[in-house]
Write a protein that holds these residues in place. Structure first.
Motif, short mmCIF file in Angstrom:
data_model
loop_
_atom_site.label_atom_id
_atom_site.label_comp_id
_atom_site.label_asym_id
_atom_site.label_seq_id
_atom_site.Cartn_x
_atom_site.Cartn_y
_atom_site.Cartn_z
N THR A 1 0.86 -1.18 0.00
CA THR A 1 0.00 0.00 0.00
C THR A 1 0.89 1.23 0.00
OG1 THR A 1 -1.59 -1.19 1.39
CG2 THR A 1 -1.87 1.21 1.19
N PRO A 2 0.76 2.13 -0.96
CA PRO A 2 1.62 3.31 -0.98
C PRO A 2 1.30 4.26 0.18
CG PRO A 2 -0.07 3.46 -2.69
CD PRO A 2 -0.18 2.08 -2.10
N PHE A 3 2.29 5.00 0.60
CA PHE A 3 2.08 5.97 1.67
C PHE A 3 1.64 7.30 1.09
CE2 PHE A 3 6.56 6.05 0.45
CZ PHE A 3 6.80 7.40 0.25
N LYS A 4 1.01 8.11 1.91
CA LYS A 4 0.59 9.46 1.52
C LYS A 4 1.40 10.51 2.27
CE LYS A 4 -4.18 7.89 0.75
NZ LYS A 4 -5.60 8.03 1.21
N THR A 5 1.63 10.26 3.55
CA THR A 5 2.37 11.21 4.39
C THR A 5 3.82 10.76 4.47
OG1 THR A 5 0.38 11.54 5.70
CG2 THR A 5 2.48 12.26 6.67
N VAL A 6 4.74 11.71 4.33
CA VAL A 6 6.16 11.36 4.41
C VAL A 6 6.61 11.28 5.85
CG1 VAL A 6 8.52 12.01 3.76
CG2 VAL A 6 6.61 12.44 2.18
N ARG A 7 6.37 12.34 6.62
CA ARG A 7 6.86 12.37 8.01
C ARG A 7 5.87 13.12 8.88
NH1 ARG A 7 10.31 16.13 10.93
NH2 ARG A 7 10.60 17.32 9.01
N ALA A 8 5.75 12.65 10.12
CA ALA A 8 4.94 13.34 11.12
C ALA A 8 5.60 13.14 12.48
CB ALA A 8 3.52 12.77 11.13
N GLY A 9 5.18 13.95 13.45
CA GLY A 9 5.73 13.83 14.80
C GLY A 9 7.13 14.43 14.92
N GLY A 10 7.70 14.32 16.10
CA GLY A 10 9.01 14.92 16.31
C GLY A 10 9.68 14.44 17.58
N PHE A 11 10.78 15.11 17.94
CA PHE A 11 11.57 14.71 19.10
C PHE A 11 10.87 15.00 20.43
CE2 PHE A 11 15.58 15.57 16.40
CZ PHE A 11 15.58 14.26 15.94
N GLU A 12 10.10 16.05 20.49
CA GLU A 12 9.55 16.52 21.76
C GLU A 12 8.74 15.43 22.46
OE1 GLU A 12 6.70 20.06 23.58
OE2 GLU A 12 7.50 20.23 21.55
N ASP A 13 7.86 14.78 21.72
CA ASP A 13 7.03 13.72 22.31
C ASP A 13 7.49 12.32 21.93
OD1 ASP A 13 5.13 15.48 23.59
OD2 ASP A 13 4.40 15.95 21.58
#
Length: 678
Positions: free
Chosen positions: A79-91
């Motif tokens: 299944t291809p992805f739509k979003t490349v990256r989300a979220g971060g270091f903080e949480d």
């Protein structure tokens, strides 16, 4: 935007120098990386800056688009992805390609099997060289499928943990990929660990199945692997099944109902197992690494991001091409073996190596015999091995045809210039690129490295961050980024990358506190670093007390020593060693009531060393154990380990301010002890 600004924005590092002053310590890309004499043209050649500038035009300054394009190009998706990256270091909620689904085993095996099933996937260099052989992609797929079907027959399903305690047999790769095929999470434990260490790791990941072997072979010696497993499993109530590979065929105890032979179980099931579609963020494996508290932490790697990092670093850091024979001499029980023996090379569809022996068995020519015999194109090993071979003498390298080699890699710690030059002169014949790679279990893949054929190197420098790695140096006191060159501080990442570990198993708080909280907004590597006047990065070593080599925590060794009934207190430090790079030294005080009963200090030290070997493993035994009357402490009772490090390093006359020590006389006693016994 100027050329140097363009490079900085894409590479996420201070600008590459337009020119570097000529120096005997600067080495240009070597002859074998120029695409001549029938050798492949490098993926990234001497037009490196032009390549990066073109990248800006087509990709833009944000590396996320590059990661996205490479994920589509290098990995096969259900299944291809739509979003490349989300979220971060903080949480600590980093996500890459979250909607996508794929399978690691399919990407490593099936797609290459369909293209050419007879291509060699693994060169198995057995402990006895005449037992070595090649395993094709077809054979590896069939063996992987059989093991996967055995796991399924035992009720292993997506998300279950499976412990793997295997030495360097080619079937270790099949075990990893079988777990990935059914969606299980493999948790490999280095086969040099003791029963106690294995027990702790098996219990922590709560696995019901363990894969092991009857015995191991290394350096002409037989290792009682199954006996270690049996001792560990006495206190592992959740383990229901043990799959036992026949390596030596010698008789070993078998627990009825629990232990089953690998070959017998595999004979009962089909040689093909369909792959379980996995989310990009589903865990692929847990790998335990030592922490500063002494309790090992189970680092969890996700599927898609880890695979992408493994694929790209093998391709670009080692300039690997389809017909290459890649030889990483690490152990599958560590992250280097995961990424650069199993996943990275197989993802690229090239031939990888499982090296069961040691660099000096039966002679110190073993590596060079291997390269000559198999025509290996790449050799990736640790500075410890290089220093050992250098000490054995160059006569062991001579009279071998090493002309197949293009790239020599170094991993585990910064390589000292003397070892670098020896590696370059005798193994590389001044014709190969040397890539001194910096990374760690938590990064999943190489973070800072030269690119062969593209970047001039300096012996001992890891040079520049890999593509898309937003790495910098900050002041540890202020937490501010140190701009420009000629700076020294601690190494951090300012932005997530795909192969970043996602958590510590069932202890996300520890994950955040270890990597994200020390410098909010950054990922903390745990190492000091410097950037020289030419912009090259130099790794200065751990700043949290870890000891090089096996990334062994000093606290873990202290915890093992304190288990001895007579030990009152311990302090363990690492110091430079000409062969191993870092050696462990232990300072021990005994309980007042402990009666030596005529025991000599040397015998007691030996007893304590055995204690460490028993609890952790032989590789963790301190080089020297000093029995002392007391340890240097502040008035509040904190042990001043920096003083011990200075003393064992021969810098006892440079201890600095000692005014905070509760009993300064202790220092003289320790200096005398070390001078007399080191």
């Amino acid at each position: 935007m100027s050329a140097t600004e363009t490079v900085a924005s894409v590479h996420h590092v201070h600008p590459l120098p337009d020119s570097v002053p000529e120096s005997e310590d600067l080495f240009a890309p070597p002859p074998r990386l120029k695409g001549q004499d029938g050798r492949p043209k490098p993926h990234i050649g001497p037009d490196y800056k032009a390549y990066l500038n073109e990248w800006v035009k087509t990709v833009g300054p944000d590396s996320d688009q590059w990661w996205s394009e490479k994920a589509k190009e290098c990995l096969d998706w259900y299944t291809p992805f739509k979003t490349v990256r989300a979220g971060g270091f903080e949480d600590g909620d980093v996500q890459w390609f979250p909607e996508g689904t794929l399978n690691a085993s399919y990407n490593c095996l099936d797609r290459h099997y369909y293209a050419n099933s007879d291509k060699t996937a693994i060169i198995y260099e057995a402990d006895e060289a005449d037992e070595s052989r090649e395993i094709s992609y077809g054979e590896l797929l069939r063996e992987t499928s059989r093991v996967a079907n055995v796991l399924k027959s035992w009720g292993v399903k997506k998300g279950d943990a499976v412990s793997v305690y295997l030495p360097m047999t080619w079937q270790a790769a099949a075990a990893f990929l079988a777990c990935a095929r059914v969606g299980a999470v493999h948790s490999a434990v280095f086969a040099g660990f003791s029963a106690e260490s294995l027990r702790d790791r098996v219990n922590d990941c709560e696995c019901r199945v363990l894969i092991t072997t009857d015995e191991g072979r290394r350096g002409g010696k037989t290792i009682a692997t199954k006996a270690i497993v049996d001792a560990a499993l006495k206190d592992c109530p959740l383990v229901e099944h043990v799959l036992v590979l026949r390596r030596t065929g010698n008789d070993v105890p078998i627990t009825k109902g629990r232990d089953k032979w690998w070959d017998e179980e595999c004979a009962k099931v089909p040689a093909y197992c369909p792959c379980e579609p996995m989310s990009s963020e589903d865990p692929l494996f847990i790998l335990y690494t030592s922490g500063s508290t002494g309790k090992p932490k189970g680092v969890v790697h996700s599927t898609a991001g880890y695979l992408l990092g493994a694929y790209l670093t093998v391709k670009y850091v080692f300039d690997v091409h389809s017909d290459d024979k890649f030889a990483c001499m690490a152990d599958v029980g560590w992250i280097t073996g995961h990424t650069y023996i199993v996943y990275g090379p197989l993802l690229n569809g090239v031939t990888t190596t499982v090296f069961e022996s040691t660099p000096i068995y039966p002679t110190a020519s073993r590596y060079w015999d291997f390269v000559d015999k198999w025509k290996a194109t790449h050799l990736y090993t640790a500075p410890t091995a290089i220093r050992l071979l250098r000490r054995m003498g160059e006569e062991h390298v001579k009279n071998h045809d090493l002309s197949s080699l293009r790239v020599l890699g170094s991993v585990g710690e910064p390589i000292n210039p003397e070892a670098w030059h020896w590696y370059n002169d005798f193994a590389g014949k001044n014709q190969c690129a040397i890539v001194d790679t910096y990374w760690m279990t938590e990064t999943g893949s190489i973070a800072v490295t030269p690119l062969p054929g593209a970047i001039s190197t300096k012996p001992g420098s890891a040079t520049f961050p890999f593509f898309g790695m937003d790495v910098d140096i900050i002041d540890p006191q202020t937490g501010k980024v140190l701009e420009g060159n000629d700076v020294e501080g601690v190494l951090v990442a300012k932005k997530p990358w795909p192969s970043l570990a996602r958590t510590v198993f069932r202890d996300h708080k520890r994950y955040l506190e270890t990597y994200m909280k020390p410098y909010p907004g950054y990922f903390f590597f745990g190492d000091g670093a410097a950037r020289d006047s030419d912009g090259y990065l130099w790794i200065k070593g751990r700043v949290d007390g870890d000891v090089s080599g096996h990334r062994l925590s000093t606290a873990e060794v202290e915890s093992a020593l304190i288990l001895h009934k007579g030990v009152a207190e311990t302090a363990v430090v690492g110091s430079h060693d000409d062969i191993t790079g870092q050696a462990v030294y232990a300072f021990v005080t005994m309980k007042p009531e402990f009666d030596l009963q005529g025991t000599k200090e040397a015998d007691l030290s030996k007893e304590l060393a055995i204690q460490v070997r028993k609890v952790i493993g032989p590789f963790a035994a301190p080089k020297k154990i000093f029995l002392v009357s007391d340890l240097p402490k502040t008035r509040s009772g904190k042990i001043m380990r920096r003083i011990l490090r200075k003393i064992v390093a021969g810098e006892g006359d440079q201890l600095g301010d000692l005014s905070s020590i509760a009993d300064p006389g202790v220092v003289d006693d320790i200096k005398s002890k070390v001078a007399g016994g080191k």
